[in-house]
Each structure stands twice: as C-alpha cells, then as structure tokens.
Scaffold this active site. Structure first.
Site, PDB file in Angstrom:
ATOM      1  N   GLY A   8      11.504  40.342  51.968  1.00  0.00           N
ATOM      2  CA  GLY A   8      10.708  41.594  51.655  1.00  0.00           C
ATOM      3  C   GLY A   8       9.531  41.439  50.483  1.00  0.00           C
ATOM      4  O   GLY A   8       8.621  42.735  51.508  1.00  0.00           O
ATOM      5  N   HIS A   9       9.143  40.891  50.123  1.00  0.00           N
ATOM      6  CA  HIS A   9       7.452  40.883  49.806  1.00  0.00           C
ATOM      7  C   HIS A   9       6.712  41.272  50.958  1.00  0.00           C
ATOM      8  O   HIS A   9       5.742  41.288  50.693  1.00  0.00           O
ATOM      9  CB  HIS A   9       7.904  39.307  48.518  1.00  0.00           C
ATOM     10  CG  HIS A   9       8.489  39.734  46.860  1.00  0.00           C
ATOM     11  ND1 HIS A   9       9.542  39.040  47.063  1.00  0.00           N
ATOM     12  CD2 HIS A   9       7.756  40.735  46.547  1.00  0.00           C
ATOM     13  CE1 HIS A   9      10.448  39.000  46.170  1.00  0.00           C
ATOM     14  NE2 HIS A   9       9.561  40.917  45.553  1.00  0.00           N
ATOM     15  N   VAL A  18      14.244  45.379  53.217  1.00  0.00           N
ATOM     16  CA  VAL A  18      14.262  44.509  53.943  1.00  0.00           C
ATOM     17  C   VAL A  18      16.097  43.715  54.296  1.00  0.00           C
ATOM     18  O   VAL A  18      16.096  43.718  52.581  1.00  0.00           O
ATOM     19  CB  VAL A  18      13.521  43.218  53.917  1.00  0.00           C
ATOM     20  CG1 VAL A  18      14.041  42.368  55.102  1.00  0.00           C
ATOM     21  CG2 VAL A  18      12.161  44.305  54.377  1.00  0.00           C
ATOM     22  N   GLN A  74      10.959  50.616  49.116  1.00  0.00           N
ATOM     23  CA  GLN A  74      12.148  51.611  49.115  1.00  0.00           C
ATOM     24  C   GLN A  74      13.134  51.130  48.577  1.00  0.00           C
ATOM     25  O   GLN A  74      14.350  51.903  47.558  1.00  0.00           O
ATOM     26  CB  GLN A  74      12.724  51.990  50.604  1.00  0.00           C
ATOM     27  CG  GLN A  74      12.996  53.449  50.132  1.00  0.00           C
ATOM     28  CD  GLN A  74      13.871  53.635  51.259  1.00  0.00           C
ATOM     29  OE1 GLN A  74      13.412  53.717  53.163  1.00  0.00           O
ATOM     30  NE2 GLN A  74      15.223  54.384  51.343  1.00  0.00           N
ATOM     31  N   SER A  95      14.702  39.043  44.858  1.00  0.00           N
ATOM     32  CA  SER A  95      14.564  37.358  44.418  1.00  0.00           C
ATOM     33  C   SER A  95      16.422  37.550  43.356  1.00  0.00           C
ATOM     34  O   SER A  95      17.179  36.387  42.935  1.00  0.00           O
ATOM     35  CB  SER A  95      13.750  37.955  43.295  1.00  0.00           C
ATOM     36  OG  SER A  95      13.438  38.119  43.904  1.00  0.00           O
ATOM     37  N   MET A 121       7.430  40.187  41.251  1.00  0.00           N
ATOM     38  CA  MET A 121       7.350  39.657  40.428  1.00  0.00           C
ATOM     39  C   MET A 121       7.752  37.898  40.799  1.00  0.00           C
ATOM     40  O   MET A 121       8.628  36.949  39.750  1.00  0.00           O
ATOM     41  CB  MET A 121       8.635  39.592  39.291  1.00  0.00           C
ATOM     42  CG  MET A 121       8.580  40.505  38.921  1.00  0.00           C
ATOM     43  SD  MET A 121       8.965  40.894  36.881  1.00  0.00           S
ATOM     44  CE  MET A 121      10.464  41.274  37.411  1.00  0.00           C
TER      45      MET A 121
END
Ligand code: PAF
Length: 281
Positions: free
Chosen positions: A36-37, A176, A148, A186, A30
């Site tokens: 993490g992304h 992460v 996860q 986010s 999103m």
C-alpha cells in the site's frame, strides 16, 4: 537516496531543490512499509521532481494504552524498499526532533475528527493533522499522497490543507488488498494465523453492503443491520462501528441519495482493523 534525520538537514535539501526549481512530493508514513505504501510512492513519483518518504511513528496520534510501543518497525527493510521504488530521500526524525520540550500546539479540524474512528480514538486525528501539517510545512511539498483505506484521515487532511492554505495537491490512492480482500496495513502483522483467517470479514461485510446498494437498497439502517449481522457470524470478531456516511462530510445517513461511504472498524482479537468502500462517487 539520502536519509535525513534532522529538521535542519531536511531544510537544507528542500531549500536547494526549490532553488533549482524542482517540485517536491511527500509520502508520509509510519514505516513498516507494505505494498500500500509502495503504491503511494509509485503514484507520487511521476508528479514531482524530488520525492521524500517520511518514516515517523507519531506519538501524538496514539492514546495512552494504545500500541505506540509495539507498533512494528524495521528501518533497514523500509530503506531498501523506498530506494528500490526510486524515492530521493527518507525523512526519519526521532520524537524529540518533531516534538521539542514544551510542545503544546495542535491542529484540530472541527467536526470531522470526532465521528467514526474518532469516537473510539478521540485524540487520534488531532495527532494526525498536527504531524501532517508539520510535514507539509517542513517539506514545502507540492504534492502528497495518502491511502483511501484511511478515508476519514484523507478528508481531514484535505480540509486542513484547504483551511490553512497549504499549496499542496493531495492524491488519494486506492486501497491495496491481499488476495482475500484484507486491506494492507502494518497492523496486520499483529494477527495470529487464526485471526488472519478471520480478518477478511471486514471487507466481505462492506462488500455485502455495497451489493445491497447496487441492488437498489438505499435505506442506510437496513444496510447497516445486514452488515452487522454478517460481521457477527465470525467468532472472535467484534464490531467497533459499521456506518453509512456522507462521502463529503461524514454525516450519518438515513437514506443514500448521493456519494456515500460504507466505513467500518472491527476488532479481531486485540487488533483493530479499519476499511471502507465508496458508493456512487
Ligand atoms: O496514515 C498514516 O500512516 C499516518 O496517520 C500518517 C499520515 C503517516 C501520519 O502519521
């Protein structure tokens, strides 16, 4: 790197890539990307010839009164990060492109979406599975990656892919974390400096539960009680849920006898944070 804003544009590229025998990877997001992304992109890239990152703040997974309008957005920054990580395309549709007038078809995974986060957000997961099904269908991806941190989401998506015969390999990548343990999200951008200082309590609480398990405690009730006691020590933090569930079907456990998940959601001020740790997988 190309930016595809419409379904016909996306389809043209997918068609060409598949015609050339290339495999396709998808990282659905999103936007407002964080490490993490980016780790999802890095994990997926070696597993496909062409990598697409979708950026779409999906309205159907937000209930009225939730944070759809204020969800953070920064496409220019995201575009640069995705390009730097070597993706081939960003799929960046607007809402009308994904949900035409009169849209009324949803994908619902029975039983897994009404527990844990689904108790507080009863329509959330049907929005997630619907948009992910549409993205799988449109991109015809061979592999797709999810984090996860959203353990319940990963289970629903795996179930949906299996049940609807999507021929896609699902990668679930490790959460992460910031240096103090807070899972990257986010939504962390909503936290004031004071709230940010309190936010690691969720992970610390789950780690406390994990330590009890490692020390031999298998009574889920006792573990939950200890986790709740710890979470309550921090002012301005309230528990939505702290649960011990079966890792395969999210059933609430009385005793831990196999793979389990300690899953939690807390409110830090008006920001809802989620996290989990897996036991014995
Ligand atoms: O995890 C997310 O960011 C979203 O739920 C997803 C999978 C991109 C669907 O909108």
């Amino acid at each position: 790197m190309i930016i595809l804003r419409t379904v016909p544009e996306l389809r043209t590229f997918i068609h060409d890539w598949q015609h050339q025998g290339q495999t396709i990877g998808l990282v659905p997001t999103m936007g407002y990307l964080h490490d993490g992304h980016l780790s999802l992109i890095d994990h997926t890239k070696p597993n496909c010839d062409r990598l697409i990152v979708s950026i779409f703040v999906n309205p159907t997974q937000f209930a009225p009164g939730e944070d759809l309008d204020r969800y953070p957005r920064n496409f220019e920054r995201d575009e640069k990060l995705v390009a730097d990580h070597g993706a081939h395309a960003i799929f960046y549709p607007d809402s009308k492109e994904m949900y035409s007038d009169g849209f009324r078809t949803f994908v619902i995974v029975e039983g897994l979406g009404n527990v844990l986060c689904g108790r507080t957000r009863p329509t959330h997961f049907r929005g997630v599975t619907t948009i992910v099904a549409k993205l799988f269908h449109l991109t015809r991806c061979d592999v797709a990656a999810f984090g996860q941190k959203d353990y319940q989401q990963t289970l629903l998506i795996r179930r949906m892919a299996e049940d609807l015969n999507f021929d896609v390999q699902i990668l679930v990548c490790p959460t992460v974390r910031e240096a103090d343990g807070l899972a990257m999200s986010s939504r962390n951008s909503y936290l004031s400096p004071e709230e940010r200082g309190r936010a690691p309590i969720l992970y610390n609480t789950l780690i406390k539960g994990q330590q009890l398990c490692l020390a031999g405690e298998n009574d889920a009730g006792k573990i939950k009680q200890e986790m709740k006691k710890m979470a309550k020590t921090i002012p301005g933090v309230s528990v939505d849920y702290l649960e011990v569930v079966d890792a395969n079907d999210l059933r609430t456990l009385q005793k831990i006898t196999g793979p389990a998940v300690l899953a939690g959601a807390v409110w830090v001020g008006s920001t809802r944070l989620i996290d989990n740790v897996i036991i014995g997988a």
